[in-house]
Write an enzyme that holds these catalytic residues in place. Sequence first.
Site, PDB file in Angstrom:
ATOM      1  N   GLU A 161     -14.377  21.620  58.604  1.00  9.87           N
ATOM      2  CA  GLU A 161     -15.006  22.177  57.487  1.00  9.87           C
ATOM      3  C   GLU A 161     -14.186  22.128  56.248  1.00  9.87           C
ATOM      4  OE1 GLU A 161     -16.843  25.948  57.872  1.00  9.87           O
ATOM      5  OE2 GLU A 161     -18.000  25.158  59.792  1.00  9.87           O
TER       6      GLU A 161
ATOM      7  N   CYS B  77     -10.753  23.577  49.396  1.00  8.68           N
ATOM      8  CA  CYS B  77     -10.248  24.258  50.688  1.00  8.68           C
ATOM      9  C   CYS B  77     -10.343  23.156  51.703  1.00  8.68           C
ATOM     10  CB  CYS B  77     -10.687  25.607  50.950  1.00  8.68           C
ATOM     11  SG  CYS B  77     -10.103  26.352  52.431  1.00  8.68           S
TER      12      CYS B  77
ATOM     13  N   CYS C 234      -8.769  26.181  65.853  1.00  7.27           N
ATOM     14  CA  CYS C 234      -7.419  26.548  65.735  1.00  7.27           C
ATOM     15  C   CYS C 234      -7.044  27.364  66.928  1.00  7.27           C
ATOM     16  CB  CYS C 234      -7.538  27.519  64.600  1.00  7.27           C
ATOM     17  SG  CYS C 234      -6.017  28.303  64.124  1.00  7.27           S
TER      18      CYS C 234
ATOM     19  N   CYS D  13      -5.886  34.631  66.016  1.00  5.56           N
ATOM     20  CA  CYS D  13      -6.142  35.725  65.106  1.00  5.56           C
ATOM     21  C   CYS D  13      -7.498  36.226  65.287  1.00  5.56           C
ATOM     22  CB  CYS D  13      -5.959  35.004  63.589  1.00  5.56           C
ATOM     23  SG  CYS D  13      -4.065  34.471  63.279  1.00  5.56           S
TER      24      CYS D  13
ATOM     25  N   CYS E 130     -13.270  33.510  53.125  1.00  6.49           N
ATOM     26  CA  CYS E 130     -12.032  33.518  53.854  1.00  6.49           C
ATOM     27  C   CYS E 130     -12.208  33.941  55.394  1.00  6.49           C
ATOM     28  CB  CYS E 130     -11.237  34.229  53.293  1.00  6.49           C
ATOM     29  SG  CYS E 130      -9.709  34.419  54.270  1.00  6.49           S
TER      30      CYS E 130
END
Length: 363
Positions: A94, A107, A114, A118, A334
């Site tokens: 994205e 962005c 990933c 996290c 975010c």
Amino acid sequence: MADAKPSLVGMTREEIQTALGERPDAKLRAKQIAHHIYGRAVDSFEDMRDLPQALREELAGRFVVQPLSVATHRRSTDAVEKLLVHNGDENVYECVLLPYEDRVSCCISSQVGCPMGCKFCATGLGGFDRNLTAGEIVGQYLMLQRLSKRRVSHVVFMGMGEPLLNLKNVVKALRLLHEEVGLSYRHLTVSTVGLVPQIRELAQEGMPIHLALSLHSPLDEVRNRLMPVNHKWPVAEVMQAMRDYHRATGRKITLEYLLIKDITDTPEQAHELARVVKGVPSVVNLIPFNWVDTGEGFARPTRESVRTFRSILANKGVNVTERVERGHDIAAACGQLAGQHQGKFARRDLTGRMASSALPVLG
């Protein structure tokens, strides 16, 4: 994809010249092609009108201009636009266009998925597939530029993936954005969870880009819970690397700080964060948690706790801001970029489908 034509996006001007072969005008034509691709965001050889027709036909037979295709295009009520893109395979990722009154930013992603794990981030729910090439990284910028009537002047590497795990391709992409697209290094920002060796390596590249650390807690016991990377490089060590980055580049560092209710938004951590950043030219960017079902039960902080946290930092002389939220209604904010990839390391249930904790497919 083995027989697919290579893309010119991702090539430097010198590499384009080499690809043109021994023709006497190769240097001139490479300069023109690079200008069309990077300066004008052209995605068709036919639109390169100052090239001879025979050369345009030759190029079309050997190469493609834009390596990416759009799987999904969504527009927010606040004019944010999000693209889900791919390179002709099942690996989708994205990028987001962020128009403001005084500038247009974007962005972009550096990996498909990933691997960092996290606990507050949707991207990692689908696992990790691969690094993106420099062409796939810059290609996102060019696709977003074609959507914008104004010049996209700022780029943040805060999309899917950990940029410093793909350092070679990210560095090449940064140089292309500066040298060919014409963006200032000072308008390019790379975000990291805190990979100390790569932070030091990036500092030696001689590019005065902005480096942002996703800190999210100054306390190791809290950061350990949120970010597995902290077990390897705890707060003190990663902060020293950031100080060294500032000394090497002269750039003020940014600390991204996610405020999660009753976990990272406590006054104790505000006081400790002020101590950690004391004497370091920096800005702390507060980010109230954008709700994502990651299975951890995290909640958004109250406005009162955000104000208290911010006032503690400000009263101690910390340069503090709060991120303006954009694109929340299209999951472009975010921590919300999830894509629809189902990588080999994805969380799956026993039937092989994506586990229920993953976000719905975009579309």
